[in-house]
Structures are given as structure tokens and as C-alpha cells.
Motif scaffolding. Structure first.
Motif, short mmCIF file in Angstrom:
data_model
loop_
_atom_site.label_atom_id
_atom_site.label_comp_id
_atom_site.label_asym_id
_atom_site.label_seq_id
_atom_site.Cartn_x
_atom_site.Cartn_y
_atom_site.Cartn_z
N GLN A 212 39.37 41.68 44.42
CA GLN A 212 39.37 40.90 42.94
C GLN A 212 39.73 39.56 43.15
O GLN A 212 38.89 38.59 42.75
CB GLN A 212 40.19 41.51 41.95
N SER B 278 36.10 37.74 43.37
CA SER B 278 35.89 37.92 41.83
C SER B 278 35.49 39.21 41.43
O SER B 278 34.54 39.03 40.45
CB SER B 278 35.03 36.45 41.66
N TYR B 279 35.71 39.96 42.07
CA TYR B 279 35.17 41.54 41.60
C TYR B 279 36.02 42.05 40.43
O TYR B 279 37.50 41.73 40.39
CB TYR B 279 35.50 42.56 42.62
N PRO B 280 35.44 42.35 39.39
CA PRO B 280 36.04 42.90 38.14
C PRO B 280 36.82 44.10 38.13
O PRO B 280 36.62 45.25 37.45
CB PRO B 280 34.90 42.70 37.04
N ILE B 281 37.49 44.33 39.29
CA ILE B 281 37.92 46.00 39.41
C ILE B 281 38.99 46.28 38.48
O ILE B 281 38.99 47.44 37.79
CB ILE B 281 38.50 45.93 40.92
N THR C 241 47.78 42.87 39.71
CA THR C 241 46.71 44.22 39.57
C THR C 241 47.11 44.74 38.20
O THR C 241 46.15 44.96 37.48
CB THR C 241 46.57 45.09 40.58
#
Length: 324
Positions: A304, A308-311, A13
Motif C-alpha cells: 500500500q 498506493s494500493y487501497p488494501i 496498517t
């Protein structure tokens, strides 16, 4: 320069956020909070009404005046050197912790994501979290915070209809994998009630057990939501806590929050003063959304990675936007 505050064992992260900060034209520096010890040096000085606050890590000097924002990811305590006499370890940790706080206090006028004092205030008061959630129209489970065995028994029979869980207020570890030691949410049955005499040594949270359709991990980033759905109910081990569902394979699924739920959660987060938080909710079998808690330093890497979330990118973008 944007200071990214984390710890030595933080992976994945931190790299996503720092990469995006650099793409946005910002210098990003990773500071491992557990190394704020004899592994670095610092210089805090005052002369002629001029304050200098600097720390040096390896060959890099960080001047507090050069820091324009802080991403507060994690804060871990340093360890005292093994060679130090046990009688001096407590004062070693005390004094380095104090010096660390002086450095953080020197940055109080720059944007923090989240502000450290507010982050700690919220994470250390789940009773307050439940109260704020309810004030914003979010349903919460019946709850009891206590060290009293007799109160637990009454709550079990009178409020929970013999369907009750127990959990600690704090966390024993932090990991997006859930593979480090921790005390999971645990169902309490009638035979367990006789063993609660030791509760006096470890107060706990008791709540009604909610019949789950599924569980949600919801990441809030300054007005935006990224939600993941997980159905660990098929797991005997994971029916009360998905982190210990090792008997079956499950995966996160993308989830779209209904607008009324998102609106209420946004109001809750704004009232708490948080720009970021990992929110845990249960979808009741009858369709209701039940709030459990929000962790201002909660894990989001698995969402993410799997969805595939753009966190991480959103965290960086929202932080930079607060500088404009």
C-alpha cells in the motif's frame, strides 16, 4: 462497533483500516491483544439466564453484545509482570489467555475477517496449504517436512538435483519491514548436509529451489487481488529470501495476475475458508507460477505504501459489506 484486534506495536496498517471504517459510519475500536492481562479488567457474569461479557481498558468498557464484527489483524501474547515470582508466571499467562479466549468465544456469532479458528488452522499447516493449492490446479514445489537427516539427504540428491532450500514452518517475528529477528529461507548445499544432525531438535521444511524470474507478494481480500513484484535475484544475500537483501536497493513493482492464476487462487482461498491472506509465489524462469504459502496474517503495508494500493480501505469495505 467493529473490534480491530491487533497488538501494541502494530503501526500504519491498523490506522488505514480504522480510518476507512469510520468514514463508512462505523465505530472502530482498537484492542491490543498483548494488553489482555492485569493491564485491563473484565467482568463475565451469569444470572437469571443472562450472560454479561465485558472488558474495561482504561476508561472504556467493551460489551461483547455491542461488537458487530471483528477484524482479526494480529494476536500477541501478554507478558507476565516482572515483579511476579517466576513460579507464578506460567499460571498468570495461562489464566489470562483462557479469559481472553472466553471473550473471543462470546463473539463467535458475529462476522470475523478472518475467523480465528480457520486462520490458525491454515497458518499452522503449510503441508495442508500446499495440498489445497495443488487440488486447485496451482503448481507447488517438491517438498519434504521432516526431522530425519537421511531423508533430507535422499531428497537433496534424488528430488532436488542438489538445488534445495530449508525454512521453518512458523515465524519468529512479524514485520512489514523485515528488520526484526527471523530465520530466512536458506539454500542447502552438499557441505551443509553433514550439519543436519541437529535436525532432530528442530524439524524443518525442505523444498526444491525454484529458478526465479521474480517473486510475488499477492494480497487477497475477499475476492480481490493486489499483487506486488520484486526481483531480489540481483542480490547475493536476497536470492533465496528478499527480506535479507540488504546489499542492493530494490523496490516493489505493481503486477497484474493472469486471470487463470487469480481464478485458481480464489478457489484455493475459498476452500481454505479465508477472507484475507498474503500469498507468496515465484515466477519460474520458464514462466510457470509456483505457490509457496499463504499467511492469513501476512504483511501488506509495504504494497500500500509503495504502490498506493487501497488494501486497507478494501479490507474495511469488505468487512462492512458482510454486515449488510
Amino acid at each position: 462497533m467493529i473490534l480491530c484486534l491487533t497488538h501494541s506495536n502494530d503501526l500504519y496498517t491498523i490506522d488505514i483500516v480504522m480510518k476507512r471504517l469510520k468514514e463508512l459510519g462505523k465505530e472502530a475500536y482498537r484492542m491490543n491483544s498483548d494488553l489482555f492481562s492485569s493491564k485491563l479488567s473484565f467482568d463475565y457474569s451469569l444470572s437469571d439466564n443472562k450472560n454479561t461479557v465485558q472488558i474495561q481498558i482504561d476508561d472504556r468498557v467493551i460489551d461483547a453484545n455491542a461488537v458487530e464484527a471483528v477484524w482479526y489483524r494480529k494476536l500477541w501474547q501478554a507478558e507476565a509482570p516482572d515483579e511476579l515470582d517466576d513460579d507464578f508466571k506460567e499460571i498468570y499467562l495461562q489464566e489470562y489467555y483462557t479469559m481472553q479466549n472466553i471473550f473471543f468465544e462470546s463473539l463467535r456469532d458475529v462476522p470475523w475477517f478472518n475467523p480465528m479458528a480457520k486462520d490458525h488452522e491454515i497458518s499452522n499447516n503449510k503441508f495442508g496449504q500446499l495440498s489445497v493449492a495443488a487440488q486447485n490446479g496451482i503448481e507447488t514445489p517438491k517438498s519434504l517436512f521432516t526431522n530425519n537427516q537421511e531423508q533430507v539427504k535422499a531428497f537433496f540428491y534424488e528430488e532436488c538435483n542438489k538445488q534445495m532450500i530449508a525454512k521453518l514452518h512458523g515465524t519468529l517475528s512479524r514485520s512489514m519491514l523485515g528488520n526484526t529477528p527471523f530465520f530466512p529461507t536458506t539454500q542447502i548445499t552438499e557441505p551443509n548436509l553433514a550439519g543436519l544432525a541437529t535436525l532432530i531438535y528442530c524439524p524443518m521444511i525442505f523444498q526444491e529451489m525454484i529458478p526465479k524470474a521474480y517473486e510475488l507478494r499477492i494480497i487477497y481480500v475477499d475476492g480481490e487481488f493486489f499483487a506486488g513484484k520484486i526481483n531480489a535475484g540481483q542480490s547475493e544475500r536476497g536470492k533465496t529470501d528478499w527480506r535479507i537483501a540488504t546489499d542492493i536497493y530494490f523496490k516493489w513493482e505493481p503486477y497484474k495476475l493472469p486471470d487463470p492464476v487469480a481464478t485458481s487462487l480464489s478457489k484455493m482461498m475459498q476452500q481454505m475458508g479465508l477472507f484475507f491472506g498474503a500469498i507468496d509465489m515465484i515466477r519460474h524462469q520458464d514462466g510457470r507460477y509456483i505457490f509457496l504459502e499463504v499467511n492469513p496474517q501476512g504483511e501488506w503495508g509495504m504494497l500500500q505504501r509503495d504502490l498506493s494500493y487501497p488494501i486497507g480501505e478494501t479490507i474495511a469495505e469488505k468487512l462492512v459489506a458482510r454486515l449488510e
